[in-house]
Structures are given as C-alpha cells and as structure tokens.
Design a protein around this motif. Structure first.
Motif, PDB file in Angstrom:
ATOM      1  N   LEU A  27     -15.499  24.141 -33.201  1.00  0.00           N
ATOM      2  CA  LEU A  27     -16.779  25.004 -32.277  1.00  0.00           C
ATOM      3  C   LEU A  27     -17.710  25.508 -32.603  1.00  0.00           C
ATOM      4  CD1 LEU A  27     -17.201  23.147 -29.525  1.00  0.00           C
ATOM      5  CD2 LEU A  27     -15.396  24.979 -28.725  1.00  0.00           C
ATOM      6  N   PRO A  28     -18.555  25.569 -32.922  1.00  0.00           N
ATOM      7  CA  PRO A  28     -19.518  26.622 -33.422  1.00  0.00           C
ATOM      8  C   PRO A  28     -18.533  28.103 -32.343  1.00  0.00           C
ATOM      9  CG  PRO A  28     -21.254  25.350 -32.713  1.00  0.00           C
ATOM     10  CD  PRO A  28     -19.700  25.501 -32.011  1.00  0.00           C
ATOM     11  N   ASP A  29     -19.045  29.095 -32.599  1.00  0.00           N
ATOM     12  CA  ASP A  29     -18.143  30.647 -32.301  1.00  0.00           C
ATOM     13  C   ASP A  29     -19.048  31.149 -31.001  1.00  0.00           C
ATOM     14  OD1 ASP A  29     -15.944  31.096 -33.711  1.00  0.00           O
ATOM     15  OD2 ASP A  29     -17.633  31.987 -35.402  1.00  0.00           O
ATOM     16  N   SER A  30     -20.250  30.926 -31.054  1.00  0.00           N
ATOM     17  CA  SER A  30     -21.355  31.411 -30.103  1.00  0.00           C
ATOM     18  C   SER A  30     -22.858  30.510 -30.091  1.00  0.00           C
ATOM     19  CB  SER A  30     -21.458  33.167 -30.216  1.00  0.00           C
ATOM     20  OG  SER A  30     -22.617  33.187 -30.872  1.00  0.00           O
ATOM     21  N   HIS A  31     -23.626  30.929 -29.304  1.00  0.00           N
ATOM     22  CA  HIS A  31     -25.000  30.329 -29.518  1.00  0.00           C
ATOM     23  C   HIS A  31     -25.447  30.453 -31.159  1.00  0.00           C
ATOM     24  CE1 HIS A  31     -23.854  28.073 -25.991  1.00  0.00           C
ATOM     25  NE2 HIS A  31     -24.492  28.967 -24.868  1.00  0.00           N
ATOM     26  N   ASP A  32     -24.736  31.751 -31.311  1.00  0.00           N
ATOM     27  CA  ASP A  32     -26.405  32.297 -32.270  1.00  0.00           C
ATOM     28  C   ASP A  32     -25.161  31.663 -33.464  1.00  0.00           C
ATOM     29  OD1 ASP A  32     -26.917  34.295 -30.664  1.00  0.00           O
ATOM     30  OD2 ASP A  32     -25.834  35.491 -30.745  1.00  0.00           O
ATOM     31  N   ASP A  33     -23.652  30.435 -33.615  1.00  0.00           N
ATOM     32  CA  ASP A  33     -23.441  30.356 -34.827  1.00  0.00           C
ATOM     33  C   ASP A  33     -24.453  28.793 -34.914  1.00  0.00           C
ATOM     34  OD1 ASP A  33     -21.646  29.605 -36.082  1.00  0.00           O
ATOM     35  OD2 ASP A  33     -19.384  29.499 -35.037  1.00  0.00           O
ATOM     36  N   PRO A  34     -25.061  29.004 -36.250  1.00  0.00           N
ATOM     37  CA  PRO A  34     -25.743  27.768 -36.184  1.00  0.00           C
ATOM     38  C   PRO A  34     -24.400  26.742 -36.744  1.00  0.00           C
ATOM     39  CG  PRO A  34     -25.378  29.298 -38.850  1.00  0.00           C
ATOM     40  CD  PRO A  34     -24.720  30.018 -37.219  1.00  0.00           C
ATOM     41  N   SER A  35     -22.907  26.767 -36.379  1.00  0.00           N
ATOM     42  CA  SER A  35     -22.327  25.620 -37.066  1.00  0.00           C
ATOM     43  C   SER A  35     -22.949  24.606 -36.355  1.00  0.00           C
ATOM     44  CB  SER A  35     -20.709  25.590 -36.327  1.00  0.00           C
ATOM     45  OG  SER A  35     -20.676  27.034 -37.884  1.00  0.00           O
ATOM     46  N   VAL A  36     -22.300  23.364 -35.776  1.00  0.00           N
ATOM     47  CA  VAL A  36     -22.366  22.920 -35.370  1.00  0.00           C
ATOM     48  C   VAL A  36     -22.016  21.739 -33.857  1.00  0.00           C
ATOM     49  CG1 VAL A  36     -24.345  20.730 -37.057  1.00  0.00           C
ATOM     50  CG2 VAL A  36     -21.703  20.339 -37.608  1.00  0.00           C
ATOM     51  N   THR A  37     -22.095  21.156 -32.705  1.00  0.00           N
ATOM     52  CA  THR A  37     -21.227  20.777 -31.921  1.00  0.00           C
ATOM     53  C   THR A  37     -20.360  19.433 -32.065  1.00  0.00           C
ATOM     54  OG1 THR A  37     -20.379  20.642 -30.081  1.00  0.00           O
ATOM     55  CG2 THR A  37     -22.911  20.733 -30.574  1.00  0.00           C
ATOM     56  N   TRP A  38     -19.679  18.893 -31.485  1.00  0.00           N
ATOM     57  CA  TRP A  38     -19.852  17.244 -32.213  1.00  0.00           C
ATOM     58  C   TRP A  38     -19.135  16.408 -30.251  1.00  0.00           C
ATOM     59  CZ3 TRP A  38     -20.323  15.946 -36.908  1.00  0.00           C
ATOM     60  CH2 TRP A  38     -19.871  17.010 -38.037  1.00  0.00           C
ATOM     61  N   THR A  77     -13.939   6.333 -31.166  1.00  0.00           N
ATOM     62  CA  THR A  77     -14.286   7.055 -31.170  1.00  0.00           C
ATOM     63  C   THR A  77     -15.740   7.871 -31.511  1.00  0.00           C
ATOM     64  OG1 THR A  77     -12.489   9.154 -30.391  1.00  0.00           O
ATOM     65  CG2 THR A  77     -14.578  10.230 -30.608  1.00  0.00           C
ATOM     66  N   VAL A  78     -16.937   7.615 -30.823  1.00  0.00           N
ATOM     67  CA  VAL A  78     -17.956   8.184 -31.545  1.00  0.00           C
ATOM     68  C   VAL A  78     -18.775   9.727 -31.061  1.00  0.00           C
ATOM     69  CG1 VAL A  78     -20.821   7.447 -31.679  1.00  0.00           C
ATOM     70  CG2 VAL A  78     -18.799   5.568 -31.827  1.00  0.00           C
ATOM     71  N   VAL A  79     -19.004  10.479 -32.187  1.00  0.00           N
ATOM     72  CA  VAL A  79     -19.672  11.984 -31.869  1.00  0.00           C
ATOM     73  C   VAL A  79     -20.500  12.132 -32.255  1.00  0.00           C
ATOM     74  CG1 VAL A  79     -17.046  12.933 -31.323  1.00  0.00           C
ATOM     75  CG2 VAL A  79     -18.623  13.089 -33.729  1.00  0.00           C
ATOM     76  N   VAL A  80     -21.358  12.948 -31.911  1.00  0.00           N
ATOM     77  CA  VAL A  80     -22.804  13.295 -32.396  1.00  0.00           C
ATOM     78  C   VAL A  80     -23.243  14.344 -32.862  1.00  0.00           C
ATOM     79  CG1 VAL A  80     -25.220  13.241 -31.789  1.00  0.00           C
ATOM     80  CG2 VAL A  80     -23.924  10.924 -31.083  1.00  0.00           C
ATOM     81  N   CYS A  81     -23.447  14.391 -34.107  1.00  0.00           N
ATOM     82  CA  CYS A  81     -23.740  16.364 -34.518  1.00  0.00           C
ATOM     83  C   CYS A  81     -24.747  16.332 -34.201  1.00  0.00           C
ATOM     84  CB  CYS A  81     -24.032  15.755 -35.612  1.00  0.00           C
ATOM     85  SG  CYS A  81     -24.086  17.745 -36.643  1.00  0.00           S
ATOM     86  N   CYS A  82     -24.365  17.768 -33.232  1.00  0.00           N
ATOM     87  CA  CYS A  82     -25.367  18.486 -32.581  1.00  0.00           C
ATOM     88  C   CYS A  82     -25.181  19.880 -32.912  1.00  0.00           C
ATOM     89  CB  CYS A  82     -25.064  18.021 -30.821  1.00  0.00           C
ATOM     90  SG  CYS A  82     -25.141  16.788 -30.133  1.00  0.00           S
ATOM     91  N   ARG A  83     -26.176  20.362 -32.219  1.00  0.00           N
ATOM     92  CA  ARG A  83     -26.663  22.275 -32.698  1.00  0.00           C
ATOM     93  C   ARG A  83     -26.666  22.600 -30.413  1.00  0.00           C
ATOM     94  NH1 ARG A  83     -25.879  23.822 -36.678  1.00  0.00           N
ATOM     95  NH2 ARG A  83     -27.424  22.963 -38.415  1.00  0.00           N
ATOM     96  N   LEU A  84     -26.117  23.217 -30.356  1.00  0.00           N
ATOM     97  CA  LEU A  84     -26.099  24.162 -29.147  1.00  0.00           C
ATOM     98  C   LEU A  84     -26.868  25.204 -28.828  1.00  0.00           C
ATOM     99  CD1 LEU A  84     -22.010  25.262 -28.574  1.00  0.00           C
ATOM    100  CD2 LEU A  84     -23.618  23.964 -27.624  1.00  0.00           C
ATOM    101  N   ARG A  85     -28.116  24.442 -27.312  1.00  0.00           N
ATOM    102  CA  ARG A  85     -28.876  25.095 -27.384  1.00  0.00           C
ATOM    103  C   ARG A  85     -27.989  26.404 -26.102  1.00  0.00           C
ATOM    104  NH1 ARG A  85     -30.225  25.962 -31.520  1.00  0.00           N
ATOM    105  NH2 ARG A  85     -31.923  23.678 -32.627  1.00  0.00           N
ATOM    106  N   PRO A  86     -29.112  27.346 -25.996  1.00  0.00           N
ATOM    107  CA  PRO A  86     -29.220  28.638 -25.276  1.00  0.00           C
ATOM    108  C   PRO A  86     -28.705  27.443 -23.766  1.00  0.00           C
ATOM    109  CG  PRO A  86     -30.846  28.924 -26.545  1.00  0.00           C
ATOM    110  CD  PRO A  86     -30.363  27.531 -26.499  1.00  0.00           C
ATOM    111  N   ARG A  87     -28.150  28.148 -22.890  1.00  0.00           N
ATOM    112  CA  ARG A  87     -27.500  27.271 -21.913  1.00  0.00           C
ATOM    113  C   ARG A  87     -26.459  25.841 -21.511  1.00  0.00           C
ATOM    114  NH1 ARG A  87     -32.092  29.431 -19.954  1.00  0.00           N
ATOM    115  NH2 ARG A  87     -32.880  27.869 -19.594  1.00  0.00           N
ATOM    116  N   GLY A  88     -25.957  26.165 -23.124  1.00  0.00           N
ATOM    117  CA  GLY A  88     -25.154  24.727 -23.338  1.00  0.00           C
ATOM    118  C   GLY A  88     -26.142  23.039 -23.488  1.00  0.00           C
ATOM    119  N   GLY A  89     -27.656  23.523 -23.439  1.00  0.00           N
ATOM    120  CA  GLY A  89     -28.200  22.104 -23.639  1.00  0.00           C
ATOM    121  C   GLY A  89     -27.666  21.458 -25.306  1.00  0.00           C
ATOM    122  N   LEU A  90     -27.794  20.437 -25.688  1.00  0.00           N
ATOM    123  CA  LEU A  90     -26.979  19.360 -26.766  1.00  0.00           C
ATOM    124  C   LEU A  90     -28.180  19.190 -27.418  1.00  0.00           C
ATOM    125  CD1 LEU A  90     -24.109  17.959 -25.740  1.00  0.00           C
ATOM    126  CD2 LEU A  90     -24.309  19.999 -27.220  1.00  0.00           C
TER     127      LEU A  90
END
Ligand SMILES: CC(C)(COP(=O)(O)OP(=O)(O)OC[C@H]1O[C@@H](n2cnc3c(N)ncnc32)[C@H](O)[C@@H]1OP(=O)(O)O)[C@@H](O)C(=O)NCCC(=O)NCCSC(=O)c1cc(O)c2ccccc2c1O
Length: 141
Positions: free
Chosen positions: A45-56, A112-125
């Motif tokens: 999981l990304p550390d925060s919304h500023d972290d460019p890591s992806v989420t699943w 399980t099928v996961v999709v690589c996403c970036r987290l947007r402000p207010r939790g958008g994917l």
C-alpha cells in the motif's frame, strides 16, 4: 513458480458444523497475497496520497471448496501469478492439508484479480499500467 506459506485453522475460523466457514478463505487469500508481495519487496500500500507507489484494488474474487478443513488443521497455501495483463493481475491460491499418511488433500482453490491503480485525493482510483520493476518481480515468482 509460486509462493508458499502455511497457517493453522483457529477456532474462530470454524462454523457451527465444526468446519472452516467459506468466508474465512477470503482474508486468508488476501494475507497470502500480501505476504507474497512483501517477499518480493513490493509495497502492499502507498504510504500516503503523495506516495507515487501503486495500489491493488480487487475487481474479482472467487473460491471453490473441495474438502472441509477443521480446527487445528495446518493448511498449506500456494499463491501463483497466473496472468499479468496491462493493468491487471490474476492470482490463484490453493489450500491443502495433510492426510494421515502425509498425502495432500485439496481443500479450496481461490482466484483474485487485482488492478494496478494510483490513489487520487479523496480515495479515487485510477487504473495505470503495471510498473516494469513490479512486472519483472512478479514474473520471477
Ligand atoms: C479498479 C477500477 C478503477 C478499474 O476501472 P477501469 O474501468 O479503469 O477498469 P477496466 O474495466 O478497464 O479493467 C481494468 C483491468 O482489469 C481487468 N478486469 C476488470 N474487471 C475484471 C473482472 N471482473 N475479472 C477479470 N478481469 C477484470 C480488465 O480486463 C483490465 O485488465 P488489463 O490487464 O487488460 O488492463 C474500477 O474497477 C474500480 O474502482 N473498482 C472497484 C474496486 C474496489 O472497490 N474493490 C473492492 C475493494 S479493494 C480492497 O478490498 C483491497 C484489498 C487489498 O488487500 C488491498 C491491498 C493492497 C492495496 C489495495 C487493496 C485493496 O484496495
């Protein structure tokens, strides 16, 4: 190639019939997947919304049940990466237990099928292509 782990069936995992409840397998699949990602050095999981890591986030989860498991059974769990698409990954997770003579008894098989996403402000994917370094690590499994 695959990632292997084990866990014991706790009393809370079982139902009134004394067997593992169907729902218990879903968090076990999730935990095994996270353990596999950590073993490859992939952030869960990304550390925060500023972290460019992806989420699943997951878009599909299923499980088939072959034989019951009971309190204090040890389950052998195997996570396989069966498909890596542009943004999606399909994992399969098999659960088995030992019989009295050391043979493996299939218990359940999940997907399980996961999709690589970036987290947007207010939790958008927002779906993004799987980064190359992560793709290489998953292909190495
Ligand atoms: C995730 C979405 C934003 C994607 O929407 P979009 O419309 O962009 O997606 P596409 O339709 O283009 O599909 C992308 C990709 O996935 C494949 N796909 C989609 N659906 C399926 C399906 N049902 N089965 C199989 N494959 C599917 C499709 O073929 C494409 O593949 P490519 O490889 O070709 O790119 C949007 O779908 C969305 O927001 N969905 C809701 C997600 C959600 O709320 N899920 C439940 C909660 S998530 C969760 O519980 C969770 C658990 C964890 O353990 C996590 C661990 C780590 C990080 C996050 C976690 C997490 O969020």
């Amino acid at each position: 190639m695959s990632f292997r782990t084990r866990r014991i069936v706790e009393f809370r995992d079982t139902d009134a019939a004394g067997i593992v409840h169907f729902s218990a397998f879903f968090p076990w699949m999730e935990s095994a997947e996270h353990e596999m990602l950590r073993s490859l050095g992939i952030k869960v999981l990304p550390d925060s919304h500023d972290d460019p890591s992806v989420t699943w986030p997951r878009v599909s989860v299923s499980c088939d049940y072959a034989n019951a498991a009971r309190f204090e059974d040890w389950l052998d769990i195997e996570v396989s990466v069966v498909h890596i698409g542009r943004s999606s990954i399909r994992y399969e997770v098999t659960f088995s237990r030992q019989d009295g003579s050391g043979g493996a008894v299939p218990v359940a098989k999940g997907a399980t099928v996961v999709v690589c996403c970036r987290l947007r402000p207010r939790g958008g994917l927002e779906k993004v292509a799987i980064p190359d370094d992560i793709r290489v690590k998953l292909e190495s499994l």
